[in-house]
Structures are given as structure tokens and as C-alpha cells.
Design a protein around this motif. Structure first.
Motif, PDB file in Angstrom:
ATOM      1  N   VAL A  23     -12.198  -4.488  -4.227  1.00 31.00           N
ATOM      2  CA  VAL A  23     -12.560  -3.144  -3.780  1.00 31.00           C
ATOM      3  C   VAL A  23     -11.665  -2.151  -4.507  1.00 31.00           C
ATOM      4  N   LEU A  24     -12.290  -1.246  -5.241  1.00 29.91           N
ATOM      5  CA  LEU A  24     -11.557  -0.225  -5.994  1.00 29.91           C
ATOM      6  C   LEU A  24     -11.683   1.111  -5.274  1.00 29.91           C
ATOM      7  N   LEU A  25     -10.544   1.745  -5.022  1.00 25.00           N
ATOM      8  CA  LEU A  25     -10.509   3.068  -4.398  1.00 25.00           C
ATOM      9  C   LEU A  25      -9.791   4.020  -5.338  1.00 25.00           C
ATOM     10  N   ILE A  26     -10.226   5.267  -5.357  1.00 24.72           N
ATOM     11  CA  ILE A  26      -9.601   6.277  -6.206  1.00 24.72           C
ATOM     12  C   ILE A  26      -8.830   7.247  -5.330  1.00 24.72           C
ATOM     13  N   ILE A  27      -7.545   7.394  -5.621  1.00 30.41           N
ATOM     14  CA  ILE A  27      -6.705   8.343  -4.886  1.00 30.41           C
ATOM     15  C   ILE A  27      -6.245   9.414  -5.856  1.00 30.41           C
ATOM     16  N   PRO A  28      -6.393  10.690  -5.515  1.00 27.97           N
ATOM     17  CA  PRO A  28      -6.042  11.755  -6.463  1.00 27.97           C
ATOM     18  C   PRO A  28      -4.536  11.861  -6.653  1.00 27.97           C
ATOM     19  N   LEU A  43       0.835  -1.201   0.000  1.00 28.45           N
ATOM     20  CA  LEU A  43       0.000   0.000   0.000  1.00 28.45           C
ATOM     21  C   LEU A  43       0.870   1.251   0.000  1.00 28.45           C
ATOM     22  N   PRO A  44       0.376   2.333  -0.611  1.00 32.73           N
ATOM     23  CA  PRO A  44       1.106   3.607  -0.519  1.00 32.73           C
ATOM     24  C   PRO A  44       1.016   4.158   0.904  1.00 32.73           C
ATOM     25  N   ARG A  71      -3.218  -4.102  -6.063  1.00 29.97           N
ATOM     26  CA  ARG A  71      -2.615  -3.475  -7.234  1.00 29.97           C
ATOM     27  C   ARG A  71      -2.729  -1.959  -7.096  1.00 29.97           C
ATOM     28  N   ILE A  72      -1.717  -1.260  -7.531  1.00 28.71           N
ATOM     29  CA  ILE A  72      -1.743   0.201  -7.555  1.00 28.71           C
ATOM     30  C   ILE A  72      -1.410   0.624  -8.973  1.00 28.71           C
ATOM     31  N   GLN A  73      -2.310   1.370  -9.585  1.00 32.19           N
ATOM     32  CA  GLN A  73      -2.083   1.801 -10.952  1.00 32.19           C
ATOM     33  C   GLN A  73      -2.731   3.157 -11.153  1.00 32.19           C
ATOM     34  N   GLY A  74      -1.910   4.159 -11.470  1.00 33.81           N
ATOM     35  CA  GLY A  74      -2.444   5.504 -11.674  1.00 33.81           C
ATOM     36  C   GLY A  74      -3.115   6.023 -10.424  1.00 33.81           C
ATOM     37  N   PHE A 129       2.930   4.931  -6.670  1.00 37.95           N
ATOM     38  CA  PHE A 129       2.420   4.183  -7.790  1.00 37.95           C
ATOM     39  C   PHE A 129       3.443   3.219  -8.372  1.00 37.95           C
ATOM     40  N   ASP A 130       4.698   3.344  -7.926  1.00 38.42           N
ATOM     41  CA  ASP A 130       5.725   2.425  -8.403  1.00 38.42           C
ATOM     42  C   ASP A 130       5.878   1.216  -7.511  1.00 38.42           C
ATOM     43  N   SER A 131       5.034   1.127  -6.461  1.00 43.29           N
ATOM     44  CA  SER A 131       5.243   0.083  -5.464  1.00 43.29           C
ATOM     45  C   SER A 131       4.349  -1.131  -5.671  1.00 43.29           C
TER      46      SER A 131
END
Length: 450
Positions: free
Chosen positions: A424-429, A329-330, A371-374, A439-441
Motif C-alpha cells: 500500500v503506497l500513501l503520499i504525504i506532502p 511510522l512518522p 518504508r518511508i522515502q520522500g 523521513f529519517d526514520s
């Protein structure tokens, strides 16, 4: 002249009314359509309503039906919401025209000394324009203060729809009673005055009641979400208190180990100096097992989530459930630690519960990946379960969905045989505190095991 007046009233103003209703229905539902559809709908609607007796309940019903057809097939809205907003749109238009017509009829009774035809034309044009302005103003009030399309609850729809329809029927009934029984005629026997003051008051109260209903419904929704948020906060507080206590206990163990580390090193050195290498290795092995107890079994880059996931997966492991975590996680992150805890604690509790109820000869496992993407974080929990007939939705999934919607995301579940998938999809600005490096992690080891 009467033909021109009929044409103006029926076709021109009828088309304007339908066009206004269709336009504001799209605004209420936050939909965009091509302008061509507006004019086609207005033209078709004016032709259809032409054959309906003016001012009748049937006319109102046909108007609402036209709006519903447009909302479902052109806006592609769900039927319950379209019905609600179509009735609201039509009722505002109906009451606006009713109020202005009653007011102008009162004025007309005072203008008997003027030319009847000229007075009629002036009041007709003035009435239509004033009615449209009043309707637009009421629509604007709804858009500004009572627009709740995104948060509308289908199970509460009849709470607001039923009073709206009842206001219309009561207004129609009272109007017919007043017009039918309270007439005053002049010396020639022509009816020139009716009790329009009472009707104006009734219609005004009907419009006020309409806004009071919407205000009450808005407060009902706000109260619903406040109660949901309060429940989530209470659950988050309990979870965090538990993890804080566990962190304190782990800290005390770590502090004790660090205090004794010098003594441990001295013992190992002494054993090696005396040539007791095997005993020294055994001693180092004991020390290694102590460090394992002090470390987190799952490293997600978020200390709070580490404690939570480690605790839950530790419980699962003690029950003989095969566990695997590949979640990064970020940190720090736009998503609050409490919200991560609500998602993962509910998901893992459900997974553990499902595995516990499986036959012991079947494979029981839990997989946590991410997963972290964009701008997106995707959390996934996969677990085995007994089968479709054992699947039940409870408060836990509702809590997860509420948190996902809080971050403009979504929750989805699916099953494949005896495997349950929760996503579960979350949007982070992008302007989150840890934007670029977060986002590189992505951990490529987080793939699902089928």
C-alpha cells in the motif's frame, strides 16, 4: 456561389466541428496531445464524412467512431470511458447545430421579402458560428460541473451512455416525422415552412435531458462514495473503540504496577539484605515479566498503530503463526490514525485468516514492514497462504484500496507460490507536521523474508 457555400459548409465547418470535438474529448479525459494531431484528425475526419449523407444517423455514427479511434489510439484511454465521452461530445455538437438550425429556419421564413441568396449566406454563416458558440458553452458546462473522468465506474457506464444514445435516436426519429408530415407550401408549390418550432422545443428538451442525465449520474457517484466513506468510518469507529478499551485496561495495569513498585523494591532490598540473592533474582524476574505484559509487543512510533498491530500479531502468535514486525511510522503524520487502522487491520485480518486455513505442517507466518522515502509511505504485509486457488478478494481489500486512493496512492497485490504480498503506497506532502524528521526514520530491518 453554391460551390463556395458547399466548400465552406462541408470542409471548413466540418473540420471545425471535428477539431472542436477532438479537442474537448481530450479535455474531458484530461489528456494532452500535440497540436499536429488535432489538425490531422480534423483533415482526415472531414474527408471521410464528405462521402456520408449529411444529417443522417450514419454520419453521427462515423463521427463517434472517429472520436473513439482518436481516444483509444492517440489519448490511450480505456475503451469504456472513450465510448462514453465520444458519444457525449458528438451528441452535444448534434443538438447544438440542430437547435440553431431550427431557430434560423424559423427566422428565414420571416425573411422571404429579402434577397434569398443574401439571406441564405448570412444565416448560414450566423448559424455555423452560433452553433459552435453554443457547443463550446455546453462543453464548458460539462467541464465545470460534470467532469467525472477520475471517478468514473465502468459498471455504471451504461447508466449514462444508454440515455445519451436514446436521446439522439429519438431526436432523429421525431425530426424525420416532423419534416416528413408537417409541411406548408406557398402558391408556387415550394415548401417554405415546416414546423421547426416543435423541433426546436424537442432539441432543447433533448439538451436539457442530457444535462439532467449527467447531473443524476454525478449524484449517483457522490452517493456511492459517501456510502463507502460512511462504511469506512463505521469500521474505523468500531476498531478504535476496541483499541481504546484495550488501552484503558493496559493503563489500569500500569497504574497498579506503579502503585506497587515501591513495595516491590522494598521486598527486593530486604531479600538482598538477608543474603537471599537467588530469591531476589527470582522476584526481579517476576517483575520483568510484568513489565513485558505492560509494554507493546510492536513499536511503530504511533501509539494507536502499536496497539492495533500488537493485538493482531498477538492473536496470530497464539494461533501458532510466526510473526515479525519491522514497521516505523512518522508521528504525528498527515495520514490519519483511523486510516492506518483500516489498512493494517484489514490486511492483518486477511493474513491471519489465510494462515489459519493452511495445513499445520506448512510454515505459517506474517511479516509487517514499512518504508518511508520522500513523500511516500510504503506499507507491506507478507503472509503465507494455501495457494492460488484459495485467493479471494473481499471487502477488506476494497477498503484498503479506498484509503490508498484517498491519499493519491495505490494498492497492489501479488502472489509467488504460497506467499501473498500486499503493498500500500500513501503520499504525504512535504508540508506535513513532521516533515523532515519523519523521513529519517526508515527501519532498514523492514526487508522481506522470502
Amino acid at each position: 456561389m453554391s460551390d463556395y457555400m458547399d466548400f465552406f459548409n462541408i470542409y471548413i465547418m466540418g473540420s471545425v466541428q471535428i477539431l472542436m470535438g477532438f479537442y474537448f474529448l481530450s479535455r474531458f479525459m484530461k489528456k494532452k496531445v500535440k497540436c499536429l494531431y488535432f489538425f490531422l484528425f480534423a483533415a482526415i475526419g472531414s474527408v471521410i464524412i464528405r462521402v456520408i449523407p449529411a444529417g443522417s444517423i450514419v454520419e453521427f455514427g462515423v463521427y463517434v467512431l472517429l472520436l473513439i479511434i482518436g481516444g483509444v489510439f492517440i489519448y490511450h484511454g480505456d475503451r469504456e470511458t472513450v465510448i462514453l465521452y465520444a458519444a457525449l461530445t458528438a451528441e452535444i455538437m448534434q443538438l447544438s447545430y440542430g437547435m440553431i438550425n431550427s431557430l434560423l429556419t424559423i427566422l428565414y421564413s420571416w425573411m422571404r421579402s429579402f434577397d434569398h441568396k443574401l439571406s441564405g449566406i448570412v444565416l448560414m454563416v450566423l448559424g455555423n458560428v452560433s452553433s459552435c458558440i453554443l457547443a463550446v458553452f455546453c462543453y464548458w458546462l460539462v467541464l465545470q460541473y460534470f467532469s467525472f473522468y477520475d471517478s468514473i465506474k465502468k459498471k455504471y457506464m451504461f447508466t449514462i451512455l444508454t440515455p445519451i444514445v436514446m436521446i439522439f435516436f429519438m431526436e432523429q426519429y421525431i425530426s424525420s416525422v416532423i419534416y416528413g408530415n408537417l409541411n406548408i407550401a406557398d402558391e408556387n408549390g415550394a415548401t417554405w415552412y415546416k414546423n421547426h418550432v416543435q423541433l426546436l422545443i424537442i432539441q432543447f428538451l433533448g439538451m436539457v435531458s442530457l444535462f439532467c442525465i449527467m447531473f443524476a449520474y454525478k449524484k449517483l457517484l457522490e452517493n456511492f462514495y459517501l456510502n463507502t466513506e460512511l462504511f469506512l468510518l463505521e469500521q474505523q469507529e468500531q476498531s478504535l473503540n476496541q483499541y481504546v478499551e484495550e488501552v484503558k485496561a493496559r493503563y489500569e495495569k500500569t497504574k497498579s504496577f506503579r502503585h506497587d513498585i515501591k513495595n516491590h523494591i522494598s521486598v527486593v532490598k530486604e531479600l538482598l539484605r538477608k543474603g537471599k540473592s537467588e530469591q531476589a533474582l527470582n522476584y526481579i524476574g517476576d517483575m520483568e515479566s510484568m513489565t513485558v505484559e505492560l509494554s507493546f509487543p510492536c513499536s511503530t512510533n504511533n501509539p494507536v498503530v502499536d496497539m492495533l498491530v500488537g493485538n493482531k500479531l498477538g492473536i496470530a502468535g497464539s494461533l501458532g503463526i510466526d510473526v515479525h514486525c519491522a514497521l516505523i511510522l512518522p508521528y504525528p503524520c498527515f495520514v490519519r490514525d483511523m486510516d492506518f487502522c483500516v489498512i493494517l487491520s484489514n490486511a492483518l485480518d486477511n493474513a491471519i485468516h489465510a494462515c489459519q486455513h493452511m495445513d499445520h505442517e506448512k510454515e505459517r507466518y506474517i511479516r509487517v514492514t514499512g518504508r518511508i522515502q520522500g513523500d511516500f509511505i510504503l506499507l507491506e504485509v507478507e503472509n503465507s497462504f494455501q495457494g492460488e486457488n484459495q485467493l479471494r478478494r473481499g471487502t477488506g481489500l476494497s477498503n484498503i484500496k479506498s484509503v490508498a486512493e484517498k491519499y493519491q496512492g495505490a494498492m497492489s497485490i501479488k502472489t509467488e507460490g504460497s506467499v501473498f504480498f500486499l503493498s500500500v503506497l500513501l503520499i504525504i506532502p512535504q508540508h506535513s507536521d513532521s516533515s523532515s524528521q519523519q523521513f529519517d526514520s526508515f527501519d532498514t530491518a523492514g526487508s522481506r523474508r522470502k
